[in-house]
Scaffold this motif. Structure first.
Motif, PDB file in Angstrom:
ATOM      1  N   LEU A 227      -0.709   8.195   6.863  1.00 23.86           N
ATOM      2  CA  LEU A 227      -1.301   9.484   7.216  1.00 23.86           C
ATOM      3  C   LEU A 227      -0.241  10.534   7.506  1.00 23.86           C
ATOM      4  O   LEU A 227      -0.425  11.719   7.196  1.00 23.86           O
ATOM      5  CB  LEU A 227      -2.219   9.321   8.434  1.00 23.86           C
ATOM      6  N   SER A 228       0.869  10.120   8.069  1.00 26.97           N
ATOM      7  CA  SER A 228       1.928  11.055   8.464  1.00 26.97           C
ATOM      8  C   SER A 228       2.882  11.418   7.330  1.00 26.97           C
ATOM      9  O   SER A 228       3.665  12.354   7.473  1.00 26.97           O
ATOM     10  CB  SER A 228       2.738  10.462   9.615  1.00 26.97           C
ATOM     11  N   ASP A 229       2.830  10.694   6.219  1.00 29.08           N
ATOM     12  CA  ASP A 229       3.760  10.936   5.111  1.00 29.08           C
ATOM     13  C   ASP A 229       3.366  12.216   4.375  1.00 29.08           C
ATOM     14  O   ASP A 229       2.319  12.289   3.742  1.00 29.08           O
ATOM     15  CB  ASP A 229       3.755   9.749   4.150  1.00 29.08           C
ATOM     16  N   ARG A 230       4.209  13.220   4.444  1.00 28.56           N
ATOM     17  CA  ARG A 230       3.914  14.525   3.844  1.00 28.56           C
ATOM     18  C   ARG A 230       3.972  14.509   2.324  1.00 28.56           C
ATOM     19  O   ARG A 230       3.473  15.408   1.665  1.00 28.56           O
ATOM     20  CB  ARG A 230       4.887  15.573   4.376  1.00 28.56           C
ATOM     21  N   ARG A 231       4.593  13.485   1.731  1.00 31.07           N
ATOM     22  CA  ARG A 231       4.730  13.425   0.271  1.00 31.07           C
ATOM     23  C   ARG A 231       3.489  12.887  -0.408  1.00 31.07           C
ATOM     24  O   ARG A 231       3.334  13.025  -1.618  1.00 31.07           O
ATOM     25  CB  ARG A 231       5.931  12.565  -0.103  1.00 31.07           C
ATOM     26  N   ILE A 232       2.598  12.260   0.335  1.00 28.67           N
ATOM     27  CA  ILE A 232       1.406  11.644  -0.246  1.00 28.67           C
ATOM     28  C   ILE A 232       0.195  12.517   0.049  1.00 28.67           C
ATOM     29  O   ILE A 232      -0.091  12.832   1.203  1.00 28.67           O
ATOM     30  CB  ILE A 232       1.180  10.233   0.338  1.00 28.67           C
ATOM     31  N   VAL A 233      -0.530  12.919  -1.001  1.00 30.60           N
ATOM     32  CA  VAL A 233      -1.760  13.696  -0.833  1.00 30.60           C
ATOM     33  C   VAL A 233      -2.858  12.745  -0.369  1.00 30.60           C
ATOM     34  O   VAL A 233      -3.059  11.678  -0.953  1.00 30.60           O
ATOM     35  CB  VAL A 233      -2.179  14.374  -2.160  1.00 30.60           C
ATOM     36  N   LYS A 234      -3.561  13.144   0.688  1.00 30.19           N
ATOM     37  CA  LYS A 234      -4.685  12.361   1.198  1.00 30.19           C
ATOM     38  C   LYS A 234      -5.974  13.026   0.754  1.00 30.19           C
ATOM     39  O   LYS A 234      -6.279  14.137   1.160  1.00 30.19           O
ATOM     40  CB  LYS A 234      -4.680  12.278   2.730  1.00 30.19           C
TER      41      LYS A 234
ATOM     42  N   MET B  50       0.825  -1.216   0.000  1.00 22.87           N
ATOM     43  CA  MET B  50       0.000   0.000   0.000  1.00 22.87           C
ATOM     44  C   MET B  50       0.854   1.258   0.000  1.00 22.87           C
ATOM     45  O   MET B  50       0.609   2.175  -0.780  1.00 22.87           O
ATOM     46  CB  MET B  50      -0.929   0.008   1.209  1.00 22.87           C
ATOM     47  N   LEU B  51       1.858   1.311   0.861  1.00 19.62           N
ATOM     48  CA  LEU B  51       2.700   2.498   0.927  1.00 19.62           C
ATOM     49  C   LEU B  51       3.459   2.707  -0.374  1.00 19.62           C
ATOM     50  O   LEU B  51       3.595   3.837  -0.851  1.00 19.62           O
ATOM     51  CB  LEU B  51       3.663   2.411   2.109  1.00 19.62           C
ATOM     52  N   HIS B  52       3.926   1.642  -0.973  1.00 18.85           N
ATOM     53  CA  HIS B  52       4.627   1.734  -2.254  1.00 18.85           C
ATOM     54  C   HIS B  52       3.696   2.288  -3.330  1.00 18.85           C
ATOM     55  O   HIS B  52       4.073   3.187  -4.093  1.00 18.85           O
ATOM     56  CB  HIS B  52       5.174   0.359  -2.657  1.00 18.85           C
ATOM     57  N   GLU B  53       2.481   1.755  -3.417  1.00 18.40           N
ATOM     58  CA  GLU B  53       1.504   2.229  -4.397  1.00 18.40           C
ATOM     59  C   GLU B  53       1.175   3.696  -4.166  1.00 18.40           C
ATOM     60  O   GLU B  53       1.061   4.480  -5.117  1.00 18.40           O
ATOM     61  CB  GLU B  53       0.228   1.392  -4.320  1.00 18.40           C
ATOM     62  N   ALA B  54       1.015   4.085  -2.918  1.00 22.39           N
ATOM     63  CA  ALA B  54       0.687   5.479  -2.587  1.00 22.39           C
ATOM     64  C   ALA B  54       1.823   6.418  -2.968  1.00 22.39           C
ATOM     65  O   ALA B  54       1.593   7.504  -3.520  1.00 22.39           O
ATOM     66  CB  ALA B  54       0.371   5.603  -1.103  1.00 22.39           C
ATOM     67  N   LYS B  55       3.046   6.021  -2.702  1.00 19.09           N
ATOM     68  CA  LYS B  55       4.197   6.864  -3.041  1.00 19.09           C
ATOM     69  C   LYS B  55       4.378   6.977  -4.548  1.00 19.09           C
ATOM     70  O   LYS B  55       4.750   8.029  -5.052  1.00 19.09           O
ATOM     71  CB  LYS B  55       5.458   6.323  -2.375  1.00 19.09           C
ATOM     72  N   GLU B  56       4.093   5.885  -5.277  1.00 17.62           N
ATOM     73  CA  GLU B  56       4.213   5.919  -6.734  1.00 17.62           C
ATOM     74  C   GLU B  56       3.230   6.890  -7.365  1.00 17.62           C
ATOM     75  O   GLU B  56       3.589   7.650  -8.251  1.00 17.62           O
ATOM     76  CB  GLU B  56       3.994   4.518  -7.326  1.00 17.62           C
ATOM     77  N   SER B  57       1.966   6.852  -6.922  1.00 17.69           N
ATOM     78  CA  SER B  57       0.949   7.721  -7.520  1.00 17.69           C
ATOM     79  C   SER B  57       0.948   9.112  -6.898  1.00 17.69           C
ATOM     80  O   SER B  57       0.517  10.069  -7.526  1.00 17.69           O
ATOM     81  CB  SER B  57      -0.438   7.099  -7.388  1.00 17.69           C
ATOM     82  N   GLY B  58       1.399   9.220  -5.663  1.00 23.84           N
ATOM     83  CA  GLY B  58       1.428  10.505  -4.979  1.00 23.84           C
ATOM     84  C   GLY B  58       0.154  10.862  -4.240  1.00 23.84           C
ATOM     85  O   GLY B  58       0.057  11.910  -3.624  1.00 23.84           O
ATOM     86  N   PHE B  59      -0.860   9.984  -4.301  1.00 21.82           N
ATOM     87  CA  PHE B  59      -2.110  10.273  -3.582  1.00 21.82           C
ATOM     88  C   PHE B  59      -2.825   8.984  -3.207  1.00 21.82           C
ATOM     89  O   PHE B  59      -2.595   7.935  -3.790  1.00 21.82           O
ATOM     90  CB  PHE B  59      -3.040  11.156  -4.419  1.00 21.82           C
ATOM     91  N   VAL B  60      -3.704   9.096  -2.222  1.00 25.83           N
ATOM     92  CA  VAL B  60      -4.650   8.045  -1.847  1.00 25.83           C
ATOM     93  C   VAL B  60      -5.966   8.730  -1.512  1.00 25.83           C
ATOM     94  O   VAL B  60      -5.999   9.909  -1.177  1.00 25.83           O
ATOM     95  CB  VAL B  60      -4.194   7.206  -0.629  1.00 25.83           C
ATOM     96  N   ALA B  61      -7.049   7.986  -1.606  1.00 26.58           N
ATOM     97  CA  ALA B  61      -8.347   8.478  -1.163  1.00 26.58           C
ATOM     98  C   ALA B  61      -8.717   7.700   0.090  1.00 26.58           C
ATOM     99  O   ALA B  61      -8.517   6.488   0.159  1.00 26.58           O
ATOM    100  CB  ALA B  61      -9.401   8.289  -2.261  1.00 26.58           C
TER     101      ALA B  61
END
Length: 125
Positions: free
Chosen positions: A55-62, A2-13
């Protein structure tokens, strides 16, 4: 994964259920590939570390849905770099509608296909 996928795309919903308790009972995390479901709280109050890290990763848009959603999520971990789709739906190019946007609506827009929500699922909890 999950974290890898989130970092690759730059966002999660993100969407949470059973928000009457803090932290919420259930959190859904949609990456560009799949949806993960976390039980954020059990009878012992245990929290999943992967969800807190996300949630704490500043590089990933939530991407969240609703004014109070970030308050609910911050009971798990500090939430950095978030945007409320319900507030900025017009600016994001989403069509105007009477009902507020939710996770399934956003995922449908991002995938370009109509997705259905299992309305009976919420009753299972």
């Amino acid at each position: 994964a999950m974290l890898h996928e989130a970092k690759e795309s730059g966002f999660v919903a993100l969407d949470s259920e059973c928000i009457e308790v803090r932290p919420p009972l259930l959190v859904q995390v949609a990456t560009s590939c799949r949806v993960y479901v976390f039980i954020a709280r059990d009878r012992k109050g245990v929290r999943d570390g992967r969800l807190a890290q996300l949630l704490s990763d500043r590089r990933i848009v939530k991407v969240i849905f609703g004014n109070d959603e970030w308050r609910v999520l911050k009971s798990i971990a500090p939430v950095w770099n978030w945007v409320n789709v319900q507030r900025y739906s017009t600016e994001m190019g989403l069509m105007a509608r009477r009902a507020p946007y939710g996770l399934v609506d956003f995922a449908s827009k991002m995938k370009g296909v109509a997705l259905d929500k299992d309305k009976g699922c919420a009753q299972a909890f």
